[in-house]
Design a protein around this motif. Structure first.
Motif, short mmCIF file in Angstrom:
data_model
loop_
_atom_site.label_atom_id
_atom_site.label_comp_id
_atom_site.label_asym_id
_atom_site.label_seq_id
_atom_site.Cartn_x
_atom_site.Cartn_y
_atom_site.Cartn_z
N ARG A 151 16.95 10.66 -15.85
CA ARG A 151 17.75 11.63 -15.13
C ARG A 151 16.86 12.33 -14.11
N VAL A 152 17.43 13.16 -13.28
CA VAL A 152 16.67 13.86 -12.24
C VAL A 152 16.94 15.35 -12.35
N GLN A 153 15.85 16.10 -12.40
CA GLN A 153 15.91 17.55 -12.32
C GLN A 153 15.23 17.96 -11.02
N SER A 154 15.79 18.98 -10.34
CA SER A 154 15.19 19.48 -9.10
C SER A 154 14.88 20.96 -9.24
N LEU A 155 13.64 21.32 -8.93
CA LEU A 155 13.22 22.71 -8.86
C LEU A 155 13.19 23.09 -7.38
N VAL A 156 14.12 23.94 -6.96
CA VAL A 156 14.31 24.19 -5.54
C VAL A 156 14.22 25.68 -5.25
N SER A 157 13.45 26.03 -4.23
CA SER A 157 13.44 27.39 -3.70
C SER A 157 14.31 27.41 -2.46
N PHE A 158 15.51 27.99 -2.59
CA PHE A 158 16.44 28.03 -1.47
C PHE A 158 16.13 29.17 -0.50
N HIS A 171 23.00 15.50 -2.04
CA HIS A 171 22.87 14.30 -2.88
C HIS A 171 22.94 14.67 -4.36
N TRP A 172 24.00 15.37 -4.73
CA TRP A 172 24.17 15.81 -6.11
C TRP A 172 24.36 14.64 -7.07
N ALA A 173 24.82 13.52 -6.59
CA ALA A 173 25.22 12.41 -7.46
C ALA A 173 24.07 11.88 -8.30
N TYR A 174 22.82 12.11 -7.86
CA TYR A 174 21.67 11.60 -8.59
C TYR A 174 21.01 12.67 -9.45
N MET A 175 21.55 13.87 -9.46
CA MET A 175 20.89 15.00 -10.10
C MET A 175 21.59 15.39 -11.38
N ASP A 176 20.80 15.81 -12.37
CA ASP A 176 21.36 16.24 -13.65
C ASP A 176 21.09 17.70 -13.96
N GLU A 177 20.17 18.32 -13.25
CA GLU A 177 19.90 19.73 -13.49
C GLU A 177 19.21 20.29 -12.26
N LEU A 178 19.66 21.48 -11.82
CA LEU A 178 19.06 22.18 -10.69
C LEU A 178 18.50 23.50 -11.19
N VAL A 179 17.25 23.77 -10.84
CA VAL A 179 16.60 25.03 -11.19
C VAL A 179 16.43 25.86 -9.92
N PHE A 180 16.93 27.09 -9.97
CA PHE A 180 16.85 28.01 -8.84
C PHE A 180 15.46 28.63 -8.85
N TRP A 181 14.53 27.93 -8.23
CA TRP A 181 13.12 28.25 -8.36
C TRP A 181 12.75 29.48 -7.53
N GLY A 182 11.80 30.24 -8.03
CA GLY A 182 11.30 31.40 -7.30
C GLY A 182 10.73 32.43 -8.25
N GLY A 183 10.49 33.61 -7.71
CA GLY A 183 9.90 34.70 -8.47
C GLY A 183 8.50 35.00 -7.98
N SER A 184 8.12 36.26 -7.99
CA SER A 184 6.76 36.64 -7.62
C SER A 184 6.40 37.95 -8.29
N LEU A 186 11.64 16.73 -10.05
CA LEU A 186 11.21 16.88 -8.66
C LEU A 186 10.89 18.34 -8.36
N TYR A 187 9.65 18.58 -8.00
CA TYR A 187 9.23 19.94 -7.66
C TYR A 187 9.29 20.14 -6.15
N ARG A 188 10.24 20.92 -5.71
CA ARG A 188 10.41 21.37 -4.34
C ARG A 188 10.85 20.28 -3.36
N PRO A 189 11.96 19.60 -3.64
CA PRO A 189 12.45 18.57 -2.71
C PRO A 189 12.98 19.14 -1.41
N GLU A 190 13.05 20.48 -1.29
CA GLU A 190 13.46 21.06 -0.01
C GLU A 190 12.42 20.83 1.08
N TRP A 191 11.36 20.10 0.74
CA TRP A 191 10.45 19.57 1.77
C TRP A 191 11.22 18.89 2.87
N THR A 192 12.34 18.26 2.55
CA THR A 192 13.09 17.53 3.56
C THR A 192 13.53 18.42 4.71
#
Length: 670
Positions: free
Chosen positions: A100-107, A128-141, A341-347
């Motif tokens: 499965r695919v998990q994405s850690l994304v900082s929006f 491309h949600w079709a390939y993803m099984d979990e999204l993490v709303f990454w961030g914090g400081s 996947l750590y930080r695919p918002e590289w795209t």
């Protein structure tokens, strides 16, 4: 730990360390300041020393209450998590039921991250949600807050595609300002031995409508007692979460003895946390052998090996990253673990500041689909093993009525009926459509035309599907994998436009699955009338029965360059008129500061896809201000038109087939 992993978090910390949504039963008078709503963030309990930086508000999760949350109506998701199914794979290499695919994304930043989009098209509009099984709303400081609740547009878009979204708990390394007191705050006990912040976390997720928490404890200095408290906290968090349909993911960081030591594996140092949680993100230190042993250990513990996410850091290089793919998703045997996947918002982030939405989607398609840009024929020589190569796509298009206008959730302007009703750029993922899962599978014996989301023209929203190239042989574009029942009244409505060339259009409908992975579905082709400009053609599914498993279009040209746009598609059982939503009630302005206004309303009864807010100009022309699934909206920077004493606004509910309710109006005196 790779220093690039903390880029966003460090920036926020440095800046700061320098000197279920409530109903509006009755809309209050606009006697309060209209402040912008932002995504929520908290410390567990205590705050750093000093004062917060500009634009930052320090909040304690321990003292949070839903009743006292002034922005809850803006931040609470409106779309329930959809059920998914897996069609026959788009290619012979993609697997179902394995990795499965998990994405850690900082929006966006931790602080001042808008609750409901913004007036720019430059956004990580994930599609491309079709390939993803979990999204993490990454961030914090360390200087802003450590616990982040995902904002509503992201949750609504993810849920529409069947993807759960987790909030993030980030206890930073001491090198980035982490304080061990914050870990102790998180795992504090009450007099009965319970963990009050575990209950708070579950209450927040329930009120906001997201699906659980990602726990990342990376502050060093702990001991065995703290490790035991953390384990007890995770166990209680999981127990409370399960009762509310939520989940917990653990990050491979703290060990059972309370120290922070990234293992890059599932082993005796962290297996107790894995057993207490739903799954675990394995730190980037993994190797082929440690992943193999980790997968086996998960099985030995009675768990699935695919509950381990093998960390793949793509923050710096994206689809140019060098990854030992055979250690995770070998092509010749069963997958070893899942992919994190750590930080695919590289795209988006790696592109120059002058980037356009089209630039972003081109990079994002490359990342998720691979170099061929066609999941039905992956490029096996591509060193970047895109998710579409290994993971079967999923769909949620399983009930009627169904409609899409191919809105990606951002745009350069807003269209309605092919006409521009706002020329302002925007983003709001909450109004993103259910989008095609395999982009773009094209079947032809001739030259393959390019297919992409395009922002230069649209029927509704901000985008359409553009097919451009030489059509020298009949060309089938797969659009949706579905499980839609057919009755004698079922029709498909196709909205399209020919920009250039001579194009004959046929609707492609398959009532059976493709015979094998990568094969073209067994389509029946139904003629579609042609015309000029945007047009909507209704095609009855006469003679077909059972279930629609795939919908596409077949385009036939004259062998010259053609440009064809798909602006909308709807499937429903045709009554005389489609169901129209009821009008929302209690529409009013809840706060006003000059041209900054907060609106609120009560939900319209029945099925509502979203709400749309317009300003009525003095001549009666509607100007689109925004759409949202929530029952509140914030607008900034409004000004009086020449000679205008009061501004008029109207709100409509929009249904699944994009029919709109009668409006409800309100005025604002300047």
């Amino acid at each position: 730990m790779n220093p690039t992993r903390r880029t966003v978090l460090m920036a926020g910390a440095a800046a700061a360390l320098l000197p279920s949504a409530p109903a509006f039963a009755a809309i209050p008078k606009a006697d309060a300041a209209a402040t912008p709503p932002y995504a929520s963030y908290w410390y567990p309990d205590s705050f750093p020393s000093g004062t917060p930086g500009s634009g930052i508000t320090w909040r304690s999760l321990k003292s949070w209450t839903a009743a006292g949350d002034a922005d809850l109506a803006f931040n609470a998701a409106s779309v329930p998590l959809a059920t998914r199914f897996t069609p026959t794979q788009a290619n012979a290499t993609a697997r179902s039921g394995q990795a499965r695919v998990q994405s850690l994304v900082s929006f966006g930043p931790t602080a001042s991250n808008p609750s409901q989009g913004a007036a720019t098209a430059d956004y990580y509009a994930l599609t491309h949600w079709a390939y993803m099984d979990e999204l993490v709303f990454w961030g914090g400081s360390s200087g802003e807050g450590l616990i982040l609740a995902p904002n509503a547009p992201i949750v609504d878009a993810a849920h529409r595609h069947g993807v759960p979204v987790l909030g993030n708990i980030f206890l930073p390394p001491t090198a980035y300002g982490g304080q061990l007191q914050w870990t102790r705050d998180l795992v504090q006990k009450d007099s009965a031995g319970h963990y009050p912040l575990a209950a708070q976390l579950v209450a927040v997720a329930a009120a906001y409508g997201f699906d659980g928490w990602f726990v990342n404890a990376e502050t060093s200095g702990g001991n065995t007692a703290l490790g035991a408290d953390m384990l007890g906290f995770v166990k209680e968090l999981k127990a409370l979460a399960v009762a509310r349909g939520q989940r917990v993911t653990w990050y491979d960081s703290m060990t059972v003895n309370g120290t922070v030591s990234w293992q890059g594996a599932l082993n005796t140092q962290n297996q107790a946390f894995f057993q207490a949680a739903d799954d675990m993100f394995v730190d980037f230190r993994w190797s082929t052998s440690t992943l193999a042993s980790s997968g086996q250990k998960a099985v030995d513990l009675g768990r699935s090996r695919y509950e381990l996410w093998a960390g793949v850091d793509v923050e710096s290089n994206g689809s140019n990253s060098s990854v030992s793919w055979d250690a995770i998703v070998p092509s010749t045997k069963a997958h070893v673990t899942s992919i994190g996947l750590y930080r695919p918002e590289w795209t988006r982030n790696h592109l120059p500041a002058s980037r356009t939405p089209g630039d972003f989607h081109a990079a994002d398609d490359r990342f998720w689909t691979g170099r061929s840009l066609d999941p039905s024929r992956p490029d096996t020589t591509d060193p970047w093993r895109a998710p579409a190569v290994s993971v079967a796509d999923r769909s949620t298009v399983g009930s009627l009525p169904f409609a899409s206008v191919f809105n990606t959730g951002h745009g350069l302007r807003w269209y309605d009926g092919g006409a521009v009703t706002s020329d302002a750029a925007w983003n709001h993922l909450g109004v993103q459509d259910l989008l095609p899962s395999r982009r773009w599978a094209v079947h032809t014996s001739g030259q393959r035309p390019a297919a992409t989301f395009d922002f230069a023209d649209a029927w509704r929203g901000g985008s359409s599907v553009l097919v451009a190239g030489v059509l020298d042989a009949p060309t089938v574009l797969e659009v949706y994998a579905t499980q839609l029942p057919i009755s004698v009244n079922t029709v498909v409505e196709l909205t399209y436009k020919v920009d250039a060339g001579d194009v004959n259009v046929e609707l492609a409908v398959a009532t059976e699955e493709a015979s094998s992975p990568g094969a073209t579905p067994p389509y029946t082709y139904l003629p579609v009338n042609s015309g000029n400009g945007w047009q909507t053609v209704t095609v009855p599914l006469t003679g077909l029965s059972g279930t629609v498993h795939a919908i596409g279009v077949r385009l036939t040209g004259s062998g010259e360059t053609a440009r064809w746009r798909l602006g909308g598609l709807a499937v429903h059982d045709a009554p005389d008129t489609p169901d129209t939503p009821a009008t929302p009630s209690d529409f009013g302005i809840t706060a006003a500061t000059g041209g900054d206004l907060r609106f609120g309303w009560s939900a319209a009864p029945g099925a509502v896809r979203h709400y749309e807010l317009h300003r009525l100009l003095p001549d009666g022309t509607p100007r689109f201000l925004g759409g949202t699934g929530q029952r509140a909206y914030f607008v900034t920077g409004l000004k009086a038109e020449q000679g205008e004493q009061a501004a008029r606004f109207e709100l409509r509910a929009v249904g699944e087939l994009y029919t709109s309710s009668a409006p409800v109006t309100v005025t604002h005196t300047w």
